[in-house]
Design an enzyme around this catalytic site. Structure first.
Site, PDB file in Angstrom:
ATOM      1  N   CYS A 160       0.828  -1.118   0.093  1.00 48.77           N
ATOM      2  CA  CYS A 160       0.010  -0.089  -0.023  1.00 48.77           C
ATOM      3  C   CYS A 160       0.782   1.289   0.093  1.00 48.77           C
ATOM      4  O   CYS A 160       1.320   1.829   1.037  1.00 48.77           O
ATOM      5  CB  CYS A 160      -0.957  -0.129   0.865  1.00 48.77           C
ATOM      6  N   CYS A 192      -0.677   4.120   1.956  1.00 47.63           N
ATOM      7  CA  CYS A 192      -0.258   4.243   3.204  1.00 47.63           C
ATOM      8  C   CYS A 192       0.958   4.303   3.816  1.00 47.63           C
ATOM      9  O   CYS A 192       1.316   5.004   4.997  1.00 47.63           O
ATOM     10  CB  CYS A 192      -0.850   2.720   3.849  1.00 47.63           C
ATOM     11  N   ASP A 193       1.886   3.723   3.170  1.00 44.37           N
ATOM     12  CA  ASP A 193       3.404   3.588   3.688  1.00 44.37           C
ATOM     13  C   ASP A 193       4.423   4.459   2.948  1.00 44.37           C
ATOM     14  O   ASP A 193       5.557   4.640   3.611  1.00 44.37           O
ATOM     15  CB  ASP A 193       3.852   2.168   3.702  1.00 44.37           C
TER      16      ASP A 193
HETATM   17  P1  FAD Z   1     -10.283  -5.908   6.844  1.00 45.78           P
HETATM   18  O1  FAD Z   1      -9.273  -4.868   7.320  1.00 45.78           O
HETATM   19  O2  FAD Z   1      -9.784  -6.519   5.662  1.00 45.78           O
HETATM   20  O3  FAD Z   1     -10.779  -6.539   7.602  1.00 45.78           O
HETATM   21  C1  FAD Z   1     -11.904  -7.800   7.435  1.00 45.78           C
HETATM   22  C2  FAD Z   1     -11.862  -8.870   8.574  1.00 45.78           C
HETATM   23  O4  FAD Z   1     -13.049  -9.754   8.433  1.00 45.78           O
HETATM   24  C3  FAD Z   1     -10.747  -9.609   8.683  1.00 45.78           C
HETATM   25  O5  FAD Z   1     -10.127  -9.926  10.098  1.00 45.78           O
HETATM   26  C4  FAD Z   1     -11.005 -11.059   8.000  1.00 45.78           C
HETATM   27  O6  FAD Z   1     -10.174 -11.852   8.841  1.00 45.78           O
HETATM   28  C5  FAD Z   1     -12.491 -11.135   8.612  1.00 45.78           C
HETATM   29  N1  FAD Z   1     -13.426 -11.935   7.647  1.00 45.78           N
HETATM   30  C6  FAD Z   1     -13.238 -12.195   6.569  1.00 45.78           C
HETATM   31  N2  FAD Z   1     -13.790 -13.358   6.089  1.00 45.78           N
HETATM   32  C7  FAD Z   1     -14.364 -13.640   7.236  1.00 45.78           C
HETATM   33  C8  FAD Z   1     -15.542 -14.679   7.406  1.00 45.78           C
HETATM   34  N3  FAD Z   1     -16.082 -15.378   6.154  1.00 45.78           N
HETATM   35  N4  FAD Z   1     -15.929 -14.590   8.690  1.00 45.78           N
HETATM   36  C9  FAD Z   1     -15.578 -13.904   9.677  1.00 45.78           C
HETATM   37  N5  FAD Z   1     -14.913 -13.075   9.318  1.00 45.78           N
HETATM   38  C10 FAD Z   1     -14.244 -12.601   8.369  1.00 45.78           C
HETATM   39  N6  FAD Z   1      -5.207   1.937   5.355  1.00 45.78           N
HETATM   40  C11 FAD Z   1      -5.128   3.298   5.972  1.00 45.78           C
HETATM   41  O7  FAD Z   1      -6.087   4.126   5.845  1.00 45.78           O
HETATM   42  N7  FAD Z   1      -3.909   3.626   6.426  1.00 45.78           N
HETATM   43  C12 FAD Z   1      -2.869   2.766   6.599  1.00 45.78           C
HETATM   44  O8  FAD Z   1      -1.860   3.132   6.886  1.00 45.78           O
HETATM   45  C13 FAD Z   1      -2.873   1.482   5.917  1.00 45.78           C
HETATM   46  N8  FAD Z   1      -1.919   0.713   5.970  1.00 45.78           N
HETATM   47  C14 FAD Z   1      -2.185  -0.595   5.360  1.00 45.78           C
HETATM   48  C15 FAD Z   1      -1.063  -1.331   5.350  1.00 45.78           C
HETATM   49  C16 FAD Z   1      -1.344  -2.841   4.920  1.00 45.78           C
HETATM   50  C17 FAD Z   1      -0.007  -3.598   4.885  1.00 45.78           C
HETATM   51  C18 FAD Z   1      -2.512  -3.117   4.312  1.00 45.78           C
HETATM   52  C19 FAD Z   1      -2.678  -4.491   3.795  1.00 45.78           C
HETATM   53  C20 FAD Z   1      -3.514  -2.051   4.381  1.00 45.78           C
HETATM   54  C21 FAD Z   1      -3.283  -1.110   4.740  1.00 45.78           C
HETATM   55  N9  FAD Z   1      -4.409   0.079   4.936  1.00 45.78           N
HETATM   56  C22 FAD Z   1      -4.284   1.020   5.479  1.00 45.78           C
HETATM   57  C23 FAD Z   1      -5.697  -0.414   4.369  1.00 45.78           C
HETATM   58  C24 FAD Z   1      -6.631  -0.711   5.293  1.00 45.78           C
HETATM   59  O9  FAD Z   1      -5.962  -1.602   6.226  1.00 45.78           O
HETATM   60  C25 FAD Z   1      -7.787  -1.223   4.777  1.00 45.78           C
HETATM   61  O10 FAD Z   1      -8.353  -0.389   3.869  1.00 45.78           O
HETATM   62  C26 FAD Z   1      -8.964  -1.464   5.693  1.00 45.78           C
HETATM   63  O11 FAD Z   1      -8.578  -2.306   6.770  1.00 45.78           O
HETATM   64  C27 FAD Z   1     -10.113  -2.340   5.397  1.00 45.78           C
HETATM   65  O12 FAD Z   1     -11.065  -2.458   6.378  1.00 45.78           O
HETATM   66  P2  FAD Z   1     -12.295  -3.514   6.196  1.00 45.78           P
HETATM   67  O13 FAD Z   1     -12.958  -3.436   7.547  1.00 45.78           O
HETATM   68  O14 FAD Z   1     -12.864  -3.700   4.913  1.00 45.78           O
HETATM   69  O15 FAD Z   1     -11.700  -4.913   6.131  1.00 45.78           O
END
Ligand code: FAD
Ligand code: NDP
Length: 313
Positions: free
Chosen positions: A137, A140-141
């Site tokens: 990302c 992000c980084d």
């Molecule tokens: P996610 O964070 O993807 O969480 C989804 C969750 O649902 C996970 O825990 C998963 O295990 C769970 N899940 C999946 N399937 C199931 C199931 N069948 N049953 C139960 N649970 C399930 N964004 C920023 O704004 N700033 C940053 O600095 C930043 N740094 C990042 C660094 C990295 C390395 C990465 C990969 C991403 C980064 N992001 C950052 C992006 C940010 O992490 C995502 O946009 C955000 O986390 C998305 O949130 P979400 O709630 O949609 O899903």
């Protein structure tokens, strides 16, 4: 017993939905997942170090700490959190059926917040240098001090790769964009911007095959797609932009998704094609993919679910 609202997923989207839903006295039940999609409960932010762009933390905050705080806030508000992965759902009948650990939970409304997983290459050295010079990302980084005034590399030929390469020009001395074919998949407008940018060099038909360094990434080994010729290139950071995989497999074709598997929502809402089922966060967003945008859509999902439940009492 029929649950009012089940929230599937525990990233910023799921927890924001939970906080709003619990405060609206919807008594939500969250399945936070157990290494679902290869990611710990708490989601993608648990895989990174400092978050410097989430409002309210001027000194930054560790991704894991931010997610622990969100989880605690959900529980404080009254959410019941179960560390289980949803295996499948039946959305064809009401109440909806959610299968976990061999039993079924019935729910009047469901919020899907299962996120997406950034694809990795699986090259030699990737594990060792992940978040030590390799990132999935750039937005992000990329602004971290460790990447300033260095030659940075991006892998991919799509809109994300082009956008990230352009973003990194703000910090890098040079950006090398490694493309495996001799064409970019990105939109014409994006291609033009990249190709004419003085700080971006596109390296065509080239695979990155190894990451090398000491404590931090220092070099990459590349291989030409046609000739097989290998080169070692000094690099200050490596950014993967080879696509994401939304965590929608467990839905097994029961809900409308786009050609890449992202859940489709009615524009401006979190409503899916099934009344009473809402989607928020990265599982329905391949454009912004930020913690704060995921959290914002989580809030929308809880408000949409609240309205739906009231109208269908
Ligand atoms: P996610 O964070 O993807 O969480 C989804 C969750 O649902 C996970 O825990 C998963 O295990 C769970 N899940 C999946 N399937 C199931 C199931 N069948 N049953 C139960 N649970 C399930 N964004 C920023 O704004 N700033 C940053 O600095 C930043 N740094 C990042 C660094 C990295 C390395 C990465 C990969 C991403 C980064 N992001 C950052 C992006 C940010 O992490 C995502 O946009 C955000 O986390 C998305 O949130 P979400 O709630 O949609 O899903
Ligand atoms: P895409 O799937 O569009 O592109 C992925 C890119 O990564 C492709 O160029 C692909 O190469 C390359 N790739 C995949 N696997 C490998 C590998 N193993 N080694 C090297 N390269 C690899 O993903 P994006 O994230 O770029 O875009 C997803 C969607 O989001 C698209 O619809 C896009 O248009 C959209 N989007 C739009 C934006 C905008 O409008 N500003 C910004 C960001 C995304 P190949 O081409 O050879 O298959």
């Amino acid at each position: 017993m029929i649950e009012n609202l089940v929230i599937i997923g525990s990233g910023p989207a799921g927890h924001t939905a939970a906080i709003y839903a619990a405060r609206a006295q919807l008594d939500p039940l969250m399945f936070e997942g157990l290494m679902a999609g290869g990611v710990a409960a708490g989601g993608q932010l648990t895989t990174t170090t400092h978050i410097e762009n989430f409002p309210g933390f001027p000194e930054g905050i560790l991704g894991l700490d931010l997610m622990m705080r969100m989880r605690q806030q959900s529980i404080n508000a009254g959410t019941r959190v179960e560390t289980k992965t949803v295996e499948s759902v039946d959305l064809s009948k009401k109440p909806f059926e959610i299968s976990v650990d061999g039993y079924k939970v019935l729910a009047k409304a469901v919020i899907i917040a299962t996120g997406a997983t950034a694809k990795r290459l699986g090259i030699v050295g990737e594990e060792q240098f992940w978040q030590k010079g390799i990132s999935a990302c750039a937005v992000c980084d990329g602004g971290l001090p460790v990447f300033r005034n260095k030659v940075l590399a991006v892998i991919g030929g799509g809109d994300t790769a082009c956008e990230e390469a352009l973003y990194l020009t703000r910090f890098a001395s040079k950006v090398l964009l490694f493309v495996r074919r001799d064409v970019l998949r990105a939109s014409k407008a994006m291609q033009e911007k990249v190709l004419k940018h003085a700080k971006v060099d596109v390296v065509w038909k080239t695979h990155v095959v190894e990451a090398l360094g000491d404590k931090m990434l220092q070099k990459i080994k590349t291989r030409h797609a046609d000739t097989g010729k290998e080169l070692t290139v000094d690099i200050g950071g490596l950014f993967y932009a080879i696509g994401h995989r939304p965590n929608t497999e467990f839905l097994k074709g029961q809900i409308d998704v786009d050609e890449d598997g992202y859940i489709m929502t009615r524009p401006g809402t979190t409503q899916t094609n099934i009344k009473g089922v809402f989607a928020c966060g990265d599982v329905q967003d391949k454009r912004y993919r930020q913690a704060v945008s995921a959290a914002g859509s989580g809030c929308m999902a809880a408000l949409d679910a609240d309205k739906y439940l009231k109208e269908n009492e």
